[in-house]
Motif scaffolding. Sequence first.
Motif, mmCIF file in Angstrom:
data_model
loop_
_atom_site.group_PDB
_atom_site.id
_atom_site.type_symbol
_atom_site.label_atom_id
_atom_site.label_comp_id
_atom_site.label_asym_id
_atom_site.label_seq_id
_atom_site.Cartn_x
_atom_site.Cartn_y
_atom_site.Cartn_z
ATOM 1 N N LYS A 186 0.844 -1.191 0.000
ATOM 2 C CA LYS A 186 0.000 0.000 0.000
ATOM 3 C C LYS A 186 0.883 1.246 0.000
ATOM 4 O O LYS A 186 1.903 1.291 0.707
ATOM 5 N N ARG B 255 0.399 5.662 -0.191
ATOM 6 C CA ARG B 255 -0.391 6.884 -0.318
ATOM 7 C C ARG B 255 0.577 8.036 -0.534
ATOM 8 O O ARG B 255 1.626 8.111 0.129
ATOM 9 N N GLU C 73 1.036 12.370 -1.175
ATOM 10 C CA GLU C 73 0.472 13.710 -1.096
ATOM 11 C C GLU C 73 1.505 14.705 -1.598
ATOM 12 O O GLU C 73 2.716 14.468 -1.497
ATOM 13 N N PRO D 60 -3.890 14.954 -1.622
ATOM 14 C CA PRO D 60 -3.591 13.623 -2.164
ATOM 15 C C PRO D 60 -3.357 13.666 -3.665
ATOM 16 O O PRO D 60 -3.945 14.491 -4.377
ATOM 17 N N ARG E 76 -2.530 10.972 -7.270
ATOM 18 C CA ARG E 76 -2.865 9.639 -7.787
ATOM 19 C C ARG E 76 -1.669 8.693 -7.687
ATOM 20 O O ARG E 76 -0.532 9.067 -8.000
ATOM 21 N N THR E 77 -1.955 7.472 -7.281
ATOM 22 C CA THR E 77 -0.928 6.432 -7.220
ATOM 23 C C THR E 77 -1.453 5.162 -7.881
ATOM 24 O O THR E 77 -2.664 4.905 -7.908
ATOM 25 N N SER F 193 3.374 7.710 2.363
ATOM 26 C CA SER F 193 3.070 6.762 3.435
ATOM 27 C C SER F 193 2.942 5.375 2.820
ATOM 28 O O SER F 193 2.164 5.179 1.876
ATOM 29 N N GLU G 209 6.343 6.741 7.022
ATOM 30 C CA GLU G 209 5.851 8.007 6.470
ATOM 31 C C GLU G 209 7.044 8.933 6.314
ATOM 32 O O GLU G 209 7.760 9.205 7.277
#
Length: 214
Positions: free
Chosen positions: A147, A149, A151, A162, A164-165, A194, A204
Amino acid sequence: MRTDLSKESVAMNSAPSRWCRTAGFAAVAAAALIALTACNPFGGDVVAYDLPAASARYSFQAQTAGTKTVWEYTSDQPAKSDVPQSSPCIGDLTQQKSGACRPEPLIFLRYDLDLGLDNTAKAGGVHHITVTGYYQDRISTPPTVNKLRAEASFDGGKTWRPVRTKAGKQNTFAVDIDNPRRDKAPEGVGLRISATDSAGNTVEQTIPKAYQLH
């Protein structure tokens, strides 16, 4: 429980130039590792420390050159040592064994910022970067980073939004950033990443200024 962070771990995560166009920069743990060398008779090349035997959640933080990294991971007493013969535990070397040891499963991040020859990215367009999670080579069976995330900040880290990933090959993620006009991000573009792995360990990393716009 004795755990080791090897010389290789420090070397792999020492910070190259922030503006390296292909490699970018990696997590910098050296500053925090210095505080852990008190139990190390060999100086700063290898860092070892003892943890309680019971399973527990730990937090480890480092901040270097404005980049802040926070790791959270679960650790417990290993049934047996799990380190390569070429890089044994400190207790084995000093004959002062204090139980089994193994490296901790800290997730490190590697960036391909895909910058131009002038070490900048084009303003007003979609910018593609690649983020890869990895571990010390000393870990025999590392988890999978599953996973991520991302930003971005355009005001020096005051606010974050945020971006796009998309997951790619193992431990690798594509990140798309909608770069604003240059006058909308005079301090450059910041990144906050993160990541979580299959064992529930997290990292993070916050970089207030990852690259400039042209």
